[in-house]
Write an enzyme that holds these catalytic residues in place. Structure first.
Site, short mmCIF file in Angstrom:
data_model
loop_
_atom_site.label_atom_id
_atom_site.label_comp_id
_atom_site.label_asym_id
_atom_site.label_seq_id
_atom_site.Cartn_x
_atom_site.Cartn_y
_atom_site.Cartn_z
N GLY A 114 0.81 -1.22 0.00
CA GLY A 114 0.00 0.00 0.00
C GLY A 114 0.84 1.26 0.00
O GLY A 114 0.56 2.22 -0.72
N CYS A 115 1.89 1.26 0.81
CA CYS A 115 2.74 2.45 0.91
C CYS A 115 3.52 2.68 -0.39
O CYS A 115 3.75 3.82 -0.79
CB CYS A 115 3.68 2.33 2.10
N THR A 116 3.91 1.61 -1.05
CA THR A 116 4.60 1.73 -2.33
C THR A 116 3.65 2.30 -3.38
O THR A 116 4.01 3.21 -4.13
CB THR A 116 5.14 0.36 -2.78
#
Length: 157
Positions: free
Chosen positions: A45-47
């Site tokens: 998700g953060c990527t």
């Protein structure tokens, strides 16, 4: 945990970037700044969220916005993340979570139905005078930049 509201003065900070260089809120004085808080570099998700900001950075900059990401990761991990994803904006290390806490982006949250303590995916927009223009908490990683652009009146094309 207190959340920031539009019109409040944004808490000041100085944090190391992926190279260990110090970056401060004051470095962006006179410019609008999008600060997004995320749980961990190199997670799916953060990527996705970081790459979404990277891919739309030129449009955001064209509307006068700078972007920084802040997570509790180490500068070394952020360096790998920056290199792997070709990030073209600063990602900053808040290892003691003091900035995350000051911005209301660290505390209790629901994760898979359980209450846990951790980073609350959040975005704060700071105006040219250092005041909070927009504060969004518990945002989704996917589609976040489009939602933010719409709230700011920015057409991503």
């Amino acid at each position: 945990m207190s959340r920031l509201e539009p019109g409040q003065q944004a808490p000041t900070w100085t944090l190391p970037d992926a190279n260990g260089d110090q970056v401060s809120l004051s470095d962006f004085a006179g410019r609008k700044l999008i600060i997004y808080f995320y749980p961990a570099a190199m997670t799916p998700g953060c990527t996705k969220q970081a790459c979404d900001f990277r891919d739309n950075l030129a449009v955001l900059q064209g509307h006068g916005y700078a972007v920084v990401g802040i997570s509790p990761d180490t500068p070394a991990k952020l360096a790998k993340f920056t290199d792997k994803e070709s990030l073209s904006f600063p990602v900053l290390a808040d290892e003691d979570k003091s900035v995350l806490t000051a911005y209301g982006a660290f505390g209790e949250k629901k994760l898979y139905g359980k209450t846990v303590t951790g980073v609350i995916r959040s975005t704060i927009v700071v105006d040219e005078e250092g005041k909070v223009e927009l504060a969004r908490y518990n945002v989704k990683a996917t589609g976040h930049v489009a939602m933010l652009a719409k709230a700011l009146g920015v057409d991503l094309g």
